[in-house]
Design a protein around this motif. Structure first.
Motif: not given
Length: 578
Positions: A507-522
């Motif tokens: 979920m992270t492009t080579t330029t550091g963009e995130i197409p959405g969001q990654v959330v912690s499962r913990n």
């Protein structure tokens, strides 16, 4: 299947009735019958009655099945053992432009080259009961060309092509020269075998094609089953011989929904067919390398006591960390240490069950997953909004996976319900897949009209294409490199997902963009649900942010194309042949 029958040839009325049943066996790519000459007036001609004399290894007095590799390193390298194409039936092949160009450069031996192409990796059946009759016309083009320089030139071509395709040795080429010299002596009495050998001499040119066994669980839906199919298809497209080994056959009530994704011209062997003599299977097909994609392959081989003496590369898709620990005995670990040359893993957690049991200091190589890259709006337009009676301003969320609680289906339902309340929008959730918890989850949510259970789809991409967001709240221990996330990204969908496995890097492009969001499962489930709701609501309410996320999704998805993955696999395989 394809049958090419010329108008002036004939066959027995039951020719196809005898031939077609052979293709129930999925490893058979080509079949041919008992082919005889007839004269121009239709009367019998016995000129072909001794056609197979002098050929060893096969017996044409009865029906038989032989691997293409054994045929083309044996009698099929000496002469064309199918005298006329009207006597053959074959699975429809897919040829590259280069193969088509080479094929059409032949004048009369193109059928021989064609058989060598289409049978790669599979088996050839001879059916003695299927009678086909080839009308002999002594003024035909092939008859006139038979003793010309072009005839010798095409023998040189066919030797070169079979050598590249099947790696035939000098002894087979010598037998080819002897057979050709025997035929030519009728017109050129003083010609010798040495003369013919010199005229058709050809050196091996460039790298030859590999003979690879791709081994998988079978044709049920799952990331661990899709990737080996994609790789097998890509390797076959590049000209390599691919034999697909499936551990399990589907039961009558369990449709093999992934079977059609595998190319029609890739042969399939099932474990039950080779379990009693696996080494014999490898020898018969000339297999040079095994690439396994399921824990069960190693386990079944271990239980059968089979020792592997060719390169064996195991691709890990999360199976070892999800399998019952009692299967990972000291004896089994010792077996894979002896027999597996290299492990390709997707996430660090894939190799923990192995390293914890002493498999340190062996060859682990990090890999990735990929899909065939699809253009925007590719595939079937299903008009999902229309079928769901959803307006253009409705927000469609999608989740495709096995129906397991750990895959986050119930969590996704709760996220959608809260999102509807917070945004005051018609948010819908489309759930694709089936599995252990499907009935229980559906029964618990019958009152939620915004949830649509679509069941198992062999290709969810057309549905994903018409949605707005992907949602993936998985906490499944075997999650490594989920293809669903790749499918969303390639469709330009922003994704809100947990940080399990390799999702953060996906979920992270080579330029550091995130197409959405990654959330912690913990974190607690309610905190996870709230974070996902806020991430989705933020994109729904902000057009600029949504456009940016969609653009980043396609950029991220382009990194995981099957061409790159095939390059990676081939580079890995070829290290064992230098």
């Amino acid at each position: 299947m394809v049958w090419i029958a010329e108008s002036d040839d004939e066959c027995a009325p039951d020719f196809l009735a005898n031939m077609v049943p052979h293709f129930k066996r999925e490893e058979i790519l080509l079949a041919y019958g008992n082919i005889s000459y007839i004269n121009a007036d239709g009367t019998p001609n016995s000129d072909l009655s001794n056609y197979y004399d002098g050929l060893t290894d096969l017996d044409w007095s009865h029906s038989h099945i032989v691997s293409a590799w054994r045929a083309f390193t044996g009698p099929f390298a000496v002469k064309n053992i199918i005298p006329n194409v009207s006597g053959a039936v074959f699975r429809k092949p897919i040829l590259t432009e280069a193969e088509k160009s080479r094929l059409t450069s032949y004048t009369f031996a193109g059928d021989w080259y064609f058989y060598a192409l289409i049978a790669r990796g599979g088996s050839i059946a001879f059916c003695n009961e299927a009678r086909s009759y080839f009308r002999l016309n002594r003024t035909s083009t092939s008859q006139k060309a038979f003793f010309s320089e072009k005839h010798l030139s095409e023998h040189r071509m066919i030797v070169q092509d079979i050598r590249k395709l099947y790696g035939i040795k000098e002894n087979a080429i010598q037998l080819h020269a002897e057979e050709l010299a025997r035929v030519l002596k009728h017109r050129i009495p003083d010609i010798s075998v040495a003369d013919v050998a010199r005229l058709i001499d050809t050196k091996e040119q460039g790298p030859r094609d590999l003979r690879i066994c791709i081994a998988s669980y079978g044709f049920t839906v799952g990331g661990g089953e899709i990737i080996p199919i994609e790789i097998a298809n890509a390797l076959r497209t590049r000209g390599h011989h691919v034999t697909f080994l499936a551990l399990m056959q589907n039961f009558h009530d369990d449709i093999p929904v992934l079977r059609h994704r595998l190319r029609n011209d890739i042969p399939v062997i099932y474990w039950d067919e080779v379990r009693n003599n696996f080494q014999g299977f490898l020898n018969e097909y000339g297999i040079e390398l095994i690439n396994s994609h399921n824990f069960g392959v190693e386990y079944f081989l271990y239980c059968s006591g089979t020792q592997i003496n060719i390169p064996y590369i195991s691709s890990l898709h999360g199976g070892y960390e999800s399998v019952e620990k009692e299967f990972l005995t000291a004896d089994f670990i010792a077996y894979v240490r002896r027999n597996v040359n290299e492990w390709l893993y997707l996430s660090e957690k894939n190799i923990i069950p192995l390293t914890e049991r002493g498999l340190n200091g062996i060859h682990f190589t990090k890999s990735f997953n990929a899909l065939t890259l699809r253009p925007a709006n590719a595939g079937l337009e299903l008009r999902i909004r229309q079928s769901l009676n959803a307006g253009n301003d409705s927000v469609l969320l999608v989740l495709a996976s096995r129906a397991l609680h750990e895959k986050g289906w119930q969590t996704a339902i709760e996220v959608t319900q809260r999102l509807r309340a917070q945004t005051n929008r018609d948010c819908r959730l489309l759930l694709i897949g089936d599995g252990r918890d499907f009935d229980a989850i559906r029964a618990a949510n019958l009152d939620k009209h915004f949830v649509h259970f679509l069941g198992r789809l062999d290709n969810p991409c057309p549905v994903i294409d018409e949605c707005d967001f992907g949602i993936f709240p998985s906490t499944f221990s075997g999650e490594s490199f989920p293809l669903f996330v790749l499918e969303c990204l390639q469709s330009g969908l922003p994704v809100v997902a947990t940080d399990i496995g390799e999702i953060p890097s996906i979920m992270t492009t080579t330029t550091g963009e995130i197409p959405g969001q990654v959330v912690s499962r913990n974190q607690g489930e309610q905190l996870l649900i709230n974070e996902m709701v806020q991430a989705l609501a933020g994109m729904i309410d902000d057009d600029a942010r949504l456009r940016s996320a969609k653009r980043a999704a396609r950029i991220a998805g382009e990194r995981f194309c099957i061409e790159r993955l095939t390059d990676f696999y081939l580079d890995t395989f070829l290290r064992y042949f230098h």
